[in-house]
Every structure is written in structure tokens, then in C-alpha cells.
Design a protein around this motif. Structure first.
Motif, PDB file in Angstrom:
ATOM      1  N   MET A  13      32.166 -78.244  23.332  1.00 26.40           N
ATOM      2  CA  MET A  13      32.475 -77.690  22.016  1.00 26.40           C
ATOM      3  C   MET A  13      31.213 -77.154  21.338  1.00 26.40           C
ATOM      4  O   MET A  13      31.194 -76.038  20.813  1.00 26.40           O
ATOM      5  CB  MET A  13      33.130 -78.746  21.129  1.00 26.40           C
ATOM      6  N   LEU A  14      30.144 -77.946  21.364  1.00 26.45           N
ATOM      7  CA  LEU A  14      28.910 -77.539  20.702  1.00 26.45           C
ATOM      8  C   LEU A  14      28.247 -76.351  21.390  1.00 26.45           C
ATOM      9  O   LEU A  14      27.455 -75.634  20.761  1.00 26.45           O
ATOM     10  CB  LEU A  14      27.941 -78.720  20.649  1.00 26.45           C
ATOM     11  N   SER A  15      28.566 -76.121  22.660  1.00 23.16           N
ATOM     12  CA  SER A  15      28.012 -74.944  23.338  1.00 23.16           C
ATOM     13  C   SER A  15      28.511 -73.660  22.693  1.00 23.16           C
ATOM     14  O   SER A  15      27.909 -72.595  22.857  1.00 23.16           O
ATOM     15  CB  SER A  15      28.373 -74.964  24.826  1.00 23.16           C
TER      16      SER A  15
ATOM     17  N   VAL B 200      23.927 -72.917  25.592  1.00 22.52           N
ATOM     18  CA  VAL B 200      25.265 -73.047  26.185  1.00 22.52           C
ATOM     19  C   VAL B 200      25.252 -74.025  27.356  1.00 22.52           C
ATOM     20  O   VAL B 200      25.944 -75.055  27.319  1.00 22.52           O
ATOM     21  CB  VAL B 200      25.819 -71.667  26.596  1.00 22.52           C
ATOM     22  N   PRO B 201      24.459 -73.774  28.424  1.00 22.59           N
ATOM     23  CA  PRO B 201      24.406 -74.793  29.484  1.00 22.59           C
ATOM     24  C   PRO B 201      23.704 -76.061  29.028  1.00 22.59           C
ATOM     25  O   PRO B 201      24.027 -77.159  29.494  1.00 22.59           O
ATOM     26  CB  PRO B 201      23.622 -74.098  30.604  1.00 22.59           C
ATOM     27  N   GLY B 202      22.743 -75.930  28.089  1.00 17.86           N
ATOM     28  CA  GLY B 202      22.016 -77.104  27.617  1.00 17.86           C
ATOM     29  C   GLY B 202      22.929 -78.126  26.966  1.00 17.86           C
ATOM     30  O   GLY B 202      22.846 -79.327  27.258  1.00 17.86           O
ATOM     31  N   GLN B 203      23.817 -77.680  26.083  1.00 16.72           N
ATOM     32  CA  GLN B 203      24.734 -78.598  25.409  1.00 16.72           C
ATOM     33  C   GLN B 203      25.660 -79.282  26.409  1.00 16.72           C
ATOM     34  O   GLN B 203      25.910 -80.490  26.322  1.00 16.72           O
ATOM     35  CB  GLN B 203      25.573 -77.829  24.374  1.00 16.72           C
TER      36      GLN B 203
ATOM     37  N   GLY C 289      15.630 -73.433  23.142  1.00 16.56           N
ATOM     38  CA  GLY C 289      17.085 -73.459  23.046  1.00 16.56           C
ATOM     39  C   GLY C 289      17.707 -74.511  23.939  1.00 16.56           C
ATOM     40  O   GLY C 289      18.653 -75.202  23.544  1.00 16.56           O
ATOM     41  N   ALA C 290      17.169 -74.667  25.156  1.00 13.22           N
ATOM     42  CA  ALA C 290      17.745 -75.617  26.110  1.00 13.22           C
ATOM     43  C   ALA C 290      17.563 -77.059  25.665  1.00 13.22           C
ATOM     44  O   ALA C 290      18.453 -77.898  25.863  1.00 13.22           O
ATOM     45  CB  ALA C 290      17.120 -75.413  27.486  1.00 13.22           C
ATOM     46  N   PHE C 291      16.430 -77.376  25.046  1.00 12.33           N
ATOM     47  CA  PHE C 291      16.156 -78.762  24.669  1.00 12.33           C
ATOM     48  C   PHE C 291      16.442 -79.019  23.186  1.00 12.33           C
ATOM     49  O   PHE C 291      17.363 -79.764  22.848  1.00 12.33           O
ATOM     50  CB  PHE C 291      14.706 -79.117  25.019  1.00 12.33           C
TER      51      PHE C 291
END
Length: 455
Positions: A185-187, A309-312, A360-362
Motif C-alpha cells: 500500500m505504501l509503495s 516502490v520496491p523499497g516499501q 528513496g530506497a532506504f
């Protein structure tokens, strides 16, 4: 099960037991409550099935729209700086006010909707009207102060009224896979933050502020109106014969507020909030200071949100599987390094791209940890998850609101680091970079929480 008591922070085996227990306990309490009404057999399944996945898809789409626009404000700031050159002190506040209000209002609204669940759907429709009013008002605003009220305050209130009821249902549809579901959802925030800066920048460059905000406002209203009917609860809402459609106020156990674990986790979210919004707001302006094209500034925000997006999803999945203590430290250290070494050395397009992706990823995926924070603090109260979630959003909102005036102060000429190496010597950005990196490192304070011991 014996009465819980506190053990040391180093007791990982106890922590592992404690962190998997609450979902089963809460699920059983929900089943007990539903069983008294004789509806267990008719309830949709949790953690999967058409109901859970269709809710998650709709909630993700709504997340994409509501937070995507809010996370695109850096593009508007760069445009507004030219349009309202005499009011530059107010301009950074607009974006942080919008996001800050959405974070701050989550707590009281979540408590209200827990008490009056029949009001959730009408709350969303009211939110849509308020958000649309914000778009229209901002389109015709002739001053920076007018934009603060419309694109800041009205958009923030409307976004909260739309978003809060949606998250309340997350805790009904997802239990043991809640970290993964929350991450998905958060992605949507990252997906919206990827698309909306590109759309906004293209429209601003070609048509200007008024047409851009009118077209986005109308499009948002139509799309969200189509989504609202699909945001549905899993648990039946008790009907009431009273005209107020209320049920007795749930008895929430507020004992978690006496635990150091809550305050350490909450403080970590607060520190992260003080710093996390700085790059989103200032990267386009930083690109301009490097004499790069406005497109590069927009690209940095888009890439930062792309990495979310992939991070979340990945961080949310890991939150279901591994120690949150390790994840908190990993996120804090990696985010801090990305700022000090990444942004601090970025003086060309390649450096900005690398920093945007790493940050963004972290840092951008930090909110995926909230579901596991809730598991640490909640043992047997089915009403508590939504309230805890909103309290962590409150901490993030305080950081968001404060980051506006803080960034203005940090960007003053008196804080310039002229002659410093790398990005630290570019204009007034040096102190801003130091502040952002320090906030990321300080977010690791939450790793010091103590767990319940379960025999």
C-alpha cells in the motif's frame, strides 16, 4: 500465558516470540467478538482471498493519488519561486503544511472513526470535496499565503479525510502478513511520487499554474470518486437504532504510553520526520543551483519515488520475517550514509541520480516499519493497531510541519559553508545536508526498545 514483564533489549529470543504473538491474539479476539453475533462463517478470510487483495489494490491506488501529489511539491516550489519571488519565505511551507496536516490529523480522526465506524465512508466523500476545493482555490490563488491555505491546508485536510478510513481497514483485512500488505500500500506513495512530478512539470511548463491545478484537481476528483465505493470493511459494523449511528466507545488500553519502547520508537519516527522531507522539497532547487535544467530536478524526485516502490514492498516483507531492531539500524545507517556521502558529493547529474535512488530506497521506505512497531507494542487489543499507526503518523507529521521553518532557517545566508568541498559548499545547502544526514542517523534510536517476555 503469564503476565508480561519487561526484559532487556538484548533478549532477542523473547522478542521473536512477542512479535509473532499479537496477531494471533487479536485475531482470536476478533473471532470471539464476531462469534457472539453469529457471523464467523460469513466473514471473508484474512491475509488473502479476493476481499483482502481487492481492498489492498484499491487502497494502493488511493495512496498513489493522495500522497503522490503531496510528494511532488518540489516541482511546484521551483515554479513558484519565480512566480512569487517576493514571498520566497512562505513557499517551502506549503508542501510541508499539506503533508504535516495529513500526518497530524490521523490520530484524532482515527480515534473518532474507531468510535463511530459508520462515519468512515461519509468522511471520505467529505474529504474529496475539501481536496477539490483546495485544487480550485490554489489554481486561482494570487499570493503565496493563498497557496498555503489552499494547496497546503485544504489539500492536507482533504487528504486526511480520504486516507485515514482507508488505513483503518488494513488492520481488519491483514494480520500475519500485515508488513507485506502495508509495504504494498505504501509503495503507492512512491508510484505517485514518480508519476506526478513528471505530469506536474510538463503541465506547468506548457500551461502554467492555473491550468495545471485545475486539470489535476478535476482528474483526481473523478478517479477518487470511482475508488471510494471499493474501500470496504471486513468486519460487520454494528447497526444502531440511534440517529447518531454510534456504538459504545471502545476501551483502549493506553498502558503502552507508559513503556519506554513506545517513546523510543516514536522518537525515532520524529527524528526521521525532521529530516526526511528536506530532499523532496529542495532537490529541484539544488539542481538549479548547479545550473542544471529544471528537468533534472524533476527527474531526481521521480527517481527517489521510483526507488520507494520496491523499497516499501521489500522492507515491509522483511518486517514480517526478521528482527525490527536490525531493520531500524539498517535503515538509519544506510539513510545517513546516502545523505552524507551521496548528496554531500553530488555535483553532477550522476551524483544526484545515485543519491535519489539510495535515499528513496532506504529513507523513503521507513514507514513500512510501522506495522512491526505496532506488533511490538500491541498484545491483545483489537482497537489499538489503528491508534498506534496514527500516533506514529503524528510523530512524522510534527517532523514534517517543523521541517518547513527549519529548512528556511537552515537555508539562510548566515548558515552558508562557503569553500566546503562537494555539495556542502553549494550555496546554503551545506548545513541542510548535515541536518538531513544527522536526522537519518538519529532515527536509529528506536532500536533501543525493550520487548515483552512471553513464557
Amino acid at each position: 500465558m503469564s503476565k508480561p514483564h519487561v526484559v532487556s533489549a538484548q533478549s532477542e529470543p523473547a522478542m521473536a516470540v512477542e512479535e509473532t504473538q499479537p496477531a494471533r491474539v487479536v485475531e482470536q479476539l476478533q473471532l470471539d467478538e464476531e462469534g457472539r453475533n453469529g457471523v464467523i462463517s460469513s466473514l471473508p478470510r484474512v491475509d488473502g482471498g479476493w476481499g483482502a487483495w481487492s481492498y489492498l489494490a484499491t487502497a494502493t491506488a488511493l495512496e498513489t493519488l493522495v500522497w503522490g501529489m503531496a510528494n511532488s511539491y518540489g516541482v511546484y516550489l521551483d515554479h513558484y519561486t519565480i512566480l512569487y519571488s517576493t514571498s520566497t519565505g512562505l513557499l517551502p511551507i506549503i508542501g510541508t503544511v499539506a503533508m504535516g496536516i495529513m500526518y497530524l490529523l490521523m490520530s484524532p480522526l482515527s480515534l473518532y472513526l474507531t468510535t463511530y465506524p459508520l462515519q468512515r465512508k461519509i468522511t471520505m466523500w467529505i474529504g474529496l470535496v475539501v481536496m477539490f476545493s483546495g485544487f480550485i482555490g490554489a489554481a486561482f490563488a494570487s499570493s503565496a499565503a493563498g497557496l498555503v491555505v489552499t494547496q497546503g491546508v485544504l489539500y492536507g485536510i482533504g487528504g486526511t479525510l480520504l486516507y485515514c478510513p482507508t488505513t483503518n481497514y488494513m488492520f481488519e483485512w491483514w494480520l500475519n502478513k500485515r508488513g507485506l500488505a502495508s509495504g504494498i500500500m505504501l509503495s503507492g506513495t512512491g508510484a505517485g511520487g514518480l508519476v506526478m512530478p513528471l505530469i506536474s512539470n510538463a503541465l506547468l511548463q506548457k500551461y502554467g499554474k492555473r491550468t495545471t491545478l485545475l486539470s489535476i484537481g478535476i482528474s483526481y476528483t473523478i478517479l477518487i470518486a470511482l475508488l471510494i465505493p471499493f474501500i470496504k470493511p471486513r468486519l460487520p459494523i454494528p447497526s444502531s437504532s440511534s440517529s447518531s449511528s454510534r456504538r459504545p466507545r471502545p476501551k483502549v488500553n493506553w498502558g503502552f504510553m507508559r513503556r519506554s519502547a513506545f517513546w523510543l520508537l516514536w522518537a525515532g519516527v520524529l527524528f526521521q520526520g525532521f529530516a526526511a522531507f528536506m530532499p523532496v522539497t529542495y532537490l529541484p532547487s539544488y539542481a538549479t543551483a548547479l545550473s542544471l535544467s529544471p528537468t533534472i530536478g524533476t527527474l531526481t524526485i521521480a527517481l527517489m519515488n521510483l526507488a520507494r516502490v520496491p523499497g516499501q514492498v521489500i522492507i515491509g516483507h522483511l518486517a514480517d520475517k526478521m528482527s525490527p531492531r536490525k531493520l531500524i539500524l539498517l535503515m538509519a545507517i544506510a539513510s545517513g550514509i546516502s545523505v552524507f556521502a551521496g548528496w554531500g558529493a553530488a555535483k553532477n547529474v550522476g551524483g544526484l541520480v545515485g543519491f535519489s535512488l539510495a535515499f528513496g530506497a532506504f529513507a523513503g521506505s521507513y514507514t513500512a516499519l510501522f506495522s512491526r512497531f505496532i506488533a511490538i507494542l500491541n498484545r491483545d487489543d483489537p482497537h489499538l493497531p489503528a491508534i498506534l499507526y496514527s500516533l506514529f503518523f503524528l510523530a512524522r507529521g510534527i517532523g514534517s510541519i517543523a521541517s518547513g521553518p527549519l529548512s528556511s532557517a537552515l537555508m539562510s545566508h548566515n548558515s552558508s559553508l562557503d569553500g566546503a568541498k562537494g555539495a556542502y559548499g553549494v550555496g546554503e545547502f551545506g548545513v541542510l545536508i548535515i541536518w538531513t544526514g544527522t536526522g537519518m542517523i538519529m532515527s536509529g534510536v528506536g532500536a533501543g526498545y525493550k520487548s515483552y517476555k512471553v513464557d
